[in-house]
Design a protein around this motif. Sequence first.
Motif, PDB file in Angstrom:
ATOM      1  N   THR A 256     -22.378  98.741 -86.815  1.00 44.38           N
ATOM      2  CA  THR A 256     -22.611  97.521 -86.040  1.00 44.38           C
ATOM      3  C   THR A 256     -23.027  97.863 -84.607  1.00 44.38           C
ATOM      4  OG1 THR A 256     -20.235  97.445 -85.532  1.00 44.38           O
ATOM      5  CG2 THR A 256     -21.000  96.134 -87.400  1.00 44.38           C
ATOM      6  N   TRP A 257     -23.265  99.149 -84.333  1.00 47.99           N
ATOM      7  CA  TRP A 257     -23.605  99.607 -82.988  1.00 47.99           C
ATOM      8  C   TRP A 257     -25.114  99.498 -82.752  1.00 47.99           C
ATOM      9  CZ3 TRP A 257     -21.518 100.589 -78.496  1.00 47.99           C
ATOM     10  CH2 TRP A 257     -22.213 101.360 -77.561  1.00 47.99           C
ATOM     11  N   ARG A 258     -25.507  99.243 -81.518  1.00 42.84           N
ATOM     12  CA  ARG A 258     -26.917  99.182 -81.168  1.00 42.84           C
ATOM     13  C   ARG A 258     -27.185 100.137 -80.006  1.00 42.84           C
ATOM     14  NH1 ARG A 258     -26.485  97.365 -85.294  1.00 42.84           N
ATOM     15  NH2 ARG A 258     -27.083  95.331 -86.131  1.00 42.84           N
ATOM     16  N   PHE A 259     -28.053 101.135 -80.224  1.00 44.89           N
ATOM     17  CA  PHE A 259     -28.417 102.077 -79.167  1.00 44.89           C
ATOM     18  C   PHE A 259     -29.445 101.441 -78.234  1.00 44.89           C
ATOM     19  CE2 PHE A 259     -27.220 105.099 -82.616  1.00 44.89           C
ATOM     20  CZ  PHE A 259     -26.216 105.771 -81.941  1.00 44.89           C
ATOM     21  N   ASP A 260     -29.351 101.752 -76.933  1.00 50.08           N
ATOM     22  CA  ASP A 260     -30.379 101.281 -76.012  1.00 50.08           C
ATOM     23  C   ASP A 260     -31.414 102.387 -75.800  1.00 50.08           C
ATOM     24  OD1 ASP A 260     -29.344 103.115 -74.134  1.00 50.08           O
ATOM     25  OD2 ASP A 260     -28.098 101.591 -73.159  1.00 50.08           O
ATOM     26  N   ALA A 261     -32.425 102.093 -75.010  1.00 53.52           N
ATOM     27  CA  ALA A 261     -33.533 103.037 -74.819  1.00 53.52           C
ATOM     28  C   ALA A 261     -33.058 104.358 -74.219  1.00 53.52           C
ATOM     29  CB  ALA A 261     -34.603 102.403 -73.932  1.00 53.52           C
ATOM     30  N   ARG A 262     -32.081 104.304 -73.313  1.00 53.23           N
ATOM     31  CA  ARG A 262     -31.575 105.543 -72.714  1.00 53.23           C
ATOM     32  C   ARG A 262     -30.871 106.406 -73.745  1.00 53.23           C
ATOM     33  NH1 ARG A 262     -28.157 103.265 -67.796  1.00 53.23           N
ATOM     34  NH2 ARG A 262     -27.670 101.811 -69.501  1.00 53.23           N
ATOM     35  N   ASP A 263     -30.131 105.747 -74.647  1.00 54.66           N
ATOM     36  CA  ASP A 263     -29.465 106.493 -75.718  1.00 54.66           C
ATOM     37  C   ASP A 263     -30.495 107.211 -76.589  1.00 54.66           C
ATOM     38  OD1 ASP A 263     -26.895 105.650 -75.021  1.00 54.66           O
ATOM     39  OD2 ASP A 263     -27.006 103.873 -76.285  1.00 54.66           O
ATOM     40  N   ILE A 264     -31.529 106.476 -76.975  1.00 52.75           N
ATOM     41  CA  ILE A 264     -32.544 107.062 -77.859  1.00 52.75           C
ATOM     42  C   ILE A 264     -33.246 108.224 -77.155  1.00 52.75           C
ATOM     43  CG2 ILE A 264     -34.727 106.609 -79.048  1.00 52.75           C
ATOM     44  CD1 ILE A 264     -33.691 103.762 -79.571  1.00 52.75           C
ATOM     45  N   ALA A 265     -33.547 108.070 -75.883  1.00 55.94           N
ATOM     46  CA  ALA A 265     -34.184 109.151 -75.132  1.00 55.94           C
ATOM     47  C   ALA A 265     -33.285 110.377 -75.057  1.00 55.94           C
ATOM     48  CB  ALA A 265     -34.550 108.662 -73.727  1.00 55.94           C
ATOM     49  N   ALA A 266     -31.996 110.148 -74.847  1.00 52.52           N
ATOM     50  CA  ALA A 266     -31.050 111.273 -74.771  1.00 52.52           C
ATOM     51  C   ALA A 266     -30.964 111.995 -76.111  1.00 52.52           C
ATOM     52  CB  ALA A 266     -29.672 110.764 -74.346  1.00 52.52           C
ATOM     53  N   MET A 267     -30.936 111.242 -77.209  1.00 55.07           N
ATOM     54  CA  MET A 267     -30.882 111.876 -78.532  1.00 55.07           C
ATOM     55  C   MET A 267     -32.174 112.625 -78.834  1.00 55.07           C
ATOM     56  SD  MET A 267     -28.800 109.257 -81.033  1.00 55.07           S
ATOM     57  CE  MET A 267     -29.667 107.741 -80.615  1.00 55.07           C
ATOM     58  N   GLN A 268     -33.306 112.041 -78.478  1.00 56.65           N
ATOM     59  CA  GLN A 268     -34.592 112.709 -78.701  1.00 56.65           C
ATOM     60  C   GLN A 268     -34.653 114.021 -77.930  1.00 56.65           C
ATOM     61  OE1 GLN A 268     -36.783 112.110 -80.865  1.00 56.65           O
ATOM     62  NE2 GLN A 268     -37.435 109.979 -80.984  1.00 56.65           N
ATOM     63  N   ALA A 269     -34.191 113.991 -76.698  1.00 54.25           N
ATOM     64  CA  ALA A 269     -34.198 115.211 -75.885  1.00 54.25           C
ATOM     65  C   ALA A 269     -33.303 116.284 -76.499  1.00 54.25           C
ATOM     66  CB  ALA A 269     -33.746 114.886 -74.459  1.00 54.25           C
ATOM     67  N   ALA A 270     -32.116 115.878 -76.958  1.00 51.14           N
ATOM     68  CA  ALA A 270     -31.195 116.847 -77.571  1.00 51.14           C
ATOM     69  C   ALA A 270     -31.775 117.416 -78.858  1.00 51.14           C
ATOM     70  CB  ALA A 270     -29.848 116.177 -77.837  1.00 51.14           C
ATOM     71  N   ALA A 271     -32.431 116.554 -79.647  1.00 47.18           N
ATOM     72  CA  ALA A 271     -33.003 117.007 -80.920  1.00 47.18           C
ATOM     73  C   ALA A 271     -34.215 117.908 -80.709  1.00 47.18           C
ATOM     74  CB  ALA A 271     -33.384 115.809 -81.782  1.00 47.18           C
ATOM     75  N   SER A 272     -34.877 117.794 -79.548  1.00 50.89           N
ATOM     76  CA  SER A 272     -36.065 118.600 -79.258  1.00 50.89           C
ATOM     77  C   SER A 272     -35.722 119.923 -78.589  1.00 50.89           C
ATOM     78  CB  SER A 272     -37.022 117.807 -78.346  1.00 50.89           C
ATOM     79  OG  SER A 272     -37.399 116.593 -78.960  1.00 50.89           O
ATOM     80  N   ASP A 273     -34.481 120.113 -78.253  1.00 45.64           N
ATOM     81  CA  ASP A 273     -34.057 121.343 -77.567  1.00 45.64           C
ATOM     82  C   ASP A 273     -34.099 122.517 -78.541  1.00 45.64           C
ATOM     83  OD1 ASP A 273     -32.760 123.411 -76.264  1.00 45.64           O
ATOM     84  OD2 ASP A 273     -31.222 122.135 -75.394  1.00 45.64           O
ATOM     85  N   PRO A 274     -34.872 123.558 -78.260  1.00 44.72           N
ATOM     86  CA  PRO A 274     -34.961 124.704 -79.185  1.00 44.72           C
ATOM     87  C   PRO A 274     -33.627 125.392 -79.441  1.00 44.72           C
ATOM     88  CG  PRO A 274     -36.687 124.796 -77.502  1.00 44.72           C
ATOM     89  CD  PRO A 274     -35.734 123.718 -77.082  1.00 44.72           C
TER      90      PRO A 274
END
Length: 594
Positions: A256-274
């Motif tokens: 039931t949780w909703r991520f905001d744009a900052r959350d998505i950006a933070a996850m994308q950055a973490a997932a892109s970290d080599p």
Amino acid sequence: MDEVARSGSLKAALAQGERLLGCDPTAALEQAREILRIAPYQRDALWLAAAALRSSGNAVEAARVEQTAIDTSGQDPDLVRAGSAIGAGRLREAEHILRPLVHTRPRDAVAIRMLAEIAMQLGIYVEAEAGLRRALTIAPGFADARAALATALMHQNRPDEALEEFDTLLAADPGDARTTIAKAQMLGQLGEYAAAIECYDRLLQLRIDSPRAWLGYGNILKTVGRREGAIAAYRRALTLAPAMGEAWWSLANLKTWRFDARDIAAMQAAASDPSAQPGDLIHLHFALGEAYEVAREFEASFGHYSEANRLRRLSIDHDAEALTRQVSSGIALHTRTFFDDRKDWGDASAEPIFIIGMPRAGSTLIEQILSSHSAVEGTAELPDIPLLLQKMMVEQQGGSPLAYPEITARLGADAARAFGKDYLSGTRLHRKAGKPFFIDKLPNNWLHISFIHLILPNARIIDARRDPLDCCFSNFKQHFARGQAFSYSLDDMGRYYRDYVRLMDHVDQALPGRVHRMIHEELIADPEREIRRMLAALDLPFEEACLHFHENARPVRTASSEQVRRPINRDGVERWRAYEPWLGPLKLALGDLV
């Protein structure tokens, strides 16, 4: 160097030290020290020195040397290779490395501990316990081995012994976050939620700001329905460790949780970290899949779900063909005649209510409805049936080794009754409310339904059935804490669903009327009608509270915990349609079921 040189080699020097240990520990210690003077971190010599010190009564110094040996193991090439293989799920490869090492280095507690870990991952907990006790005999202060022993004991339904091991560790180090977390998790599995929360509170009061402690704290708070507290705990974990994939997934897993744009950006950055770790990446991609699904960006969502499943599948050993053969063997063996010949076997108790089927098929909703009845207690996804099957196969019932389901042909009436009693005894620790009936909601018990019938012929069984595409795709979106190896591939999942339906169709023929089937879509369409039908099948009177299940404040451990605290809705119906362009492999595997 003189002693080593006179021995001719390091190996000979160590062998001489081993011989001296039995008759002259002082001389054995001197031999070990001679070796260590030349090679200060030679691990076999460290273990020899520790054993000699213990034999001489110097436990404090022995513990120090044992810890040095344990710490040094991280540099051993063989153990590093074995550890990497275990981490990647290549258990046979790791075993082939470790067994010769343990044979030639019988005092290497770390190698023994790693062998025990393989047994743990294979579910052979008796063997794991034996190995861990051996490691602790060598190195009583080996904290990691003691924590693993507690887990092995818990898996064998011996919680009191397990908690003693945790308390031994915490007596030595009250602020040990890892042990406190493990103890709290175990208390949660036992349904002792207040005690689990107290463990976390005590740790956090010591100002030990551990991300994993906050994560575990959040999980317990979620289980008991303290949603806002859980969210705050997950957020605190992410403040301390912004790339912690499991904390991001825990937020997503609230459903039931909703991520905001900052959350998505933070996850994308973490997932892109080599440098991101595989475990974090898996959780991050599952969480991003959920985030983009909510945003209705379905192609991006499916891409993240696919990557999460691809990464998870790399460490999973699932043989779809072997499962199909197992189901076919059960169908061939467990005929109506087979069951007629074993009529009235097992324990006569009617207390258990099994809810079986696919994960994500609505079993938690059914459990929540039933546990709202005054006569029924909800427990959890109990491990007892798989453990009893493991026990039966270990005992082998005489003759050559057999696996399930073939092993059931060797089961006698007395053994069936004993296994039924063992089940009732083992599950008693999960029953807190003293109600006449209790629920065992392990979905995968569908595969063991014949064994359940043989040992508990009067137990009730409910098959939670959901539309195959909705059910399978819901599994594909879910990262399970453990098990469900079939769920990380669309093809594997479709085959698993087909085998499940195939076996249940056979059970309907061999044991007509034995299983009550609850179709999820029919329950949503007409809750009162389906709840009345289910209660009648269980010989229970209708109670209005079952219609108001969402008001039940009981703890819920599964991924559906937040969903079943709301009235029945159609939110999960036909969610797969938005992803239809990418579900070809699933449809192909499901065949005529769709």
